[in-house]
Design a protein around this motif. Structure first.
Motif, short mmCIF file in Angstrom:
data_model
loop_
_atom_site.label_atom_id
_atom_site.label_comp_id
_atom_site.label_asym_id
_atom_site.label_seq_id
_atom_site.Cartn_x
_atom_site.Cartn_y
_atom_site.Cartn_z
N GLY A 52 -15.21 51.89 -9.44
CA GLY A 52 -13.94 51.91 -9.67
C GLY A 52 -13.70 51.81 -10.96
O GLY A 52 -14.11 51.13 -11.75
N ARG A 53 -12.63 52.38 -10.98
CA ARG A 53 -11.74 52.73 -12.65
C ARG A 53 -11.02 51.57 -13.08
O ARG A 53 -10.49 50.99 -11.95
N PRO A 54 -10.77 51.13 -14.04
CA PRO A 54 -9.76 49.90 -14.37
C PRO A 54 -8.69 50.03 -13.71
O PRO A 54 -8.09 48.95 -13.11
N GLU A 55 -7.99 51.18 -13.73
CA GLU A 55 -6.60 51.10 -13.35
C GLU A 55 -6.62 51.20 -11.79
O GLU A 55 -5.57 51.05 -10.88
N GLU A 56 -7.81 51.00 -10.88
CA GLU A 56 -8.18 50.94 -9.30
C GLU A 56 -8.29 49.53 -9.23
O GLU A 56 -8.05 49.10 -7.80
N LEU A 57 -8.04 48.55 -10.17
CA LEU A 57 -7.84 47.24 -9.81
C LEU A 57 -6.33 47.06 -9.56
O LEU A 57 -5.63 47.13 -10.49
N ARG A 58 -5.94 46.80 -8.08
CA ARG A 58 -4.67 46.78 -8.07
C ARG A 58 -3.84 45.41 -7.84
O ARG A 58 -2.63 45.25 -8.24
N GLN A 59 -4.55 44.23 -7.59
CA GLN A 59 -4.01 43.07 -7.37
C GLN A 59 -5.13 42.04 -7.75
O GLN A 59 -6.45 42.18 -7.61
N ILE A 60 -4.63 41.03 -8.59
CA ILE A 60 -5.59 39.70 -8.53
C ILE A 60 -4.99 38.73 -7.84
O ILE A 60 -3.59 38.38 -8.06
N VAL A 61 -5.55 38.00 -7.05
CA VAL A 61 -5.00 36.98 -6.09
C VAL A 61 -6.00 35.68 -6.59
O VAL A 61 -6.81 35.69 -6.64
N LEU A 62 -4.90 34.69 -7.27
CA LEU A 62 -5.29 33.46 -7.59
C LEU A 62 -5.27 32.43 -6.43
O LEU A 62 -3.97 32.26 -6.04
N THR A 63 -6.21 31.85 -6.12
CA THR A 63 -6.44 30.82 -5.02
C THR A 63 -5.89 29.53 -5.54
O THR A 63 -5.28 28.67 -4.94
N HIS A 64 -5.82 29.38 -6.89
CA HIS A 64 -5.14 28.01 -7.54
C HIS A 64 -4.82 28.39 -8.74
O HIS A 64 -5.29 29.32 -9.63
N SER A 65 -4.26 27.15 -9.62
CA SER A 65 -3.89 27.36 -11.14
C SER A 65 -4.90 27.16 -12.12
O SER A 65 -4.80 27.26 -13.38
N HIS A 66 -6.19 26.36 -11.78
CA HIS A 66 -7.30 26.13 -12.57
C HIS A 66 -7.65 27.16 -13.52
O HIS A 66 -8.02 28.38 -13.02
N ASN A 67 -7.97 26.80 -14.87
CA ASN A 67 -8.28 27.93 -15.79
C ASN A 67 -9.67 28.57 -15.52
O ASN A 67 -9.87 29.63 -16.11
N ASP A 68 -10.58 27.80 -14.76
CA ASP A 68 -11.62 28.68 -14.62
C ASP A 68 -11.59 29.63 -13.36
O ASP A 68 -12.81 30.38 -12.88
N HIS A 69 -10.42 29.91 -12.66
CA HIS A 69 -10.04 30.78 -11.82
C HIS A 69 -9.14 31.89 -12.11
O HIS A 69 -9.17 32.91 -11.58
N GLY A 70 -8.17 31.52 -13.02
CA GLY A 70 -7.15 32.48 -13.62
C GLY A 70 -7.43 32.83 -15.00
O GLY A 70 -6.37 33.47 -15.67
N GLY A 71 -8.22 32.32 -15.72
CA GLY A 71 -8.11 32.56 -17.36
C GLY A 71 -8.28 33.81 -17.82
O GLY A 71 -7.58 34.11 -18.75
N SER A 72 -8.95 34.79 -17.11
CA SER A 72 -8.91 36.15 -17.47
C SER A 72 -7.57 36.91 -17.02
O SER A 72 -7.69 38.05 -17.30
N ALA A 73 -6.97 36.49 -16.07
CA ALA A 73 -5.81 37.14 -15.27
C ALA A 73 -5.00 38.00 -16.39
O ALA A 73 -4.67 39.06 -16.06
N ILE A 94 0.68 28.67 -13.70
CA ILE A 94 0.30 30.00 -14.22
C ILE A 94 0.81 30.75 -15.27
O ILE A 94 0.33 31.34 -16.13
N ARG A 95 2.23 30.82 -15.09
CA ARG A 95 3.04 31.23 -16.04
C ARG A 95 3.21 30.42 -17.29
O ARG A 95 3.90 30.98 -18.21
N GLY A 96 2.72 29.18 -17.35
CA GLY A 96 2.63 28.40 -18.40
C GLY A 96 4.17 27.85 -18.68
O GLY A 96 4.29 27.22 -19.78
#
Length: 244
Positions: A52-73, A94-96
């Motif tokens: 997969g090329r980077p632009e083929e990452l279409r969506q990131i689904v975050l199961t919750h707001s903790h930083n070990d799950h969404g920190g690199s979003a 997540i939006r801060g």
């Protein structure tokens, strides 16, 4: 970071703490969670390894707001243009816009929390393009259904793939040394009810935020723990070893 294939179109990315999952969709890839801040380079390298090329990452689904799950979003969004989806109640965190509500910790959880959470990098603010509600469907080209499973956080969600007989539970379930209710919950009773809802699913594969996935017979394993929890609750206990 370790990559483990769990099914024909599902891979686990294992980090030092926790894990994320790549799913092949009809038009590219989606991520279910994405690790702590700084994981983005390893994730993009792993996706390239899957073709997969980077632009083929279409969506990131975050199961919750903790930083070990969404920190690199936020970094992944900047690198790929992916959209972000998360439970509606967790989207402001997540939006801060609001701080992360603290968990209600039991005495046995406190040492574990103090040894792990303060060492995680903070989660950069990230936009949320879609706020998910119970029963929503993701646009993956095949059924991908959202379950609102509050308790770990107010907006925790699971992703259920009926055709693949798979579920991504986030941190509502953990499989570290034993299959159990996840830790660090804002409402433990609510989280236990969400565990029972997940146990009712007809699934073979269960993918957790922490601990080994179950690649076969996951529904039976979840139901066994759920029934054990019901028995323990009648005796004043809950799954995971906590005394009420």
């Amino acid at each position: 970071m370790e990559t483990v294939q769990l099914a024909s179109d599902i891979w686990m990315f294992r980090f030092a703490i926790g894990q994320a999952y790549a799913v092949r969709t009809a038009d590219g890839f989606a991520l279910v969670d994405c690790g702590a801040a700084g994981a983005e380079r390893d994730i993009l390298d792993a996706l390239r390894g899957l073709g997969g090329r980077p632009e083929e990452l279409r969506q990131i689904v975050l199961t919750h707001s903790h930083n070990d799950h969404g920190g690199s979003a936020a970094a992944l969004v900047a690198a790929t243009g992916a959209t972000v989806a998360a439970g509606a109640a967790d989207a402001p965190v997540i939006r801060g816009d609001v701080p992360e509500p603290p968990p209600v910790l039991s005495d046995w959880e406190r040492p574990l929390y103090d040894s792990v959470v303060p060492n995680l990098p903070p989660m950069p603010r990230c936009r949320v393009d879609r706020e998910l509600m119970d029963g929503d469907e993701l646009d993956w080209g095949y059924p991908a259904r959202i379950l609102h499973i509050p308790g770990h956080t107010a907006g925790s969600i699971a992703v259920h793939l009926p055709d693949a007989r798979a579920v991504f539970t986030g941190d509502t379930v953990a499989n570290v040394e034993q299959l159990m209710l996840g830790v660090f919950n804002v409402d433990r009773d609510q989280a236990a009810a969400s565990f029972r809802r997940l146990a009712d699913l007809d699934v073979d594969i269960a993918c957790f935020g922490h601990g080994e996935p179950i690649p076969h017979g996951a529904g039976d394993a979840l139901r066994a723990v759920s029934l054990q929890g019901s028995d323990e609750a009648r005796r004043g206990r809950l799954p995971g070893g906590e005394q009420r």
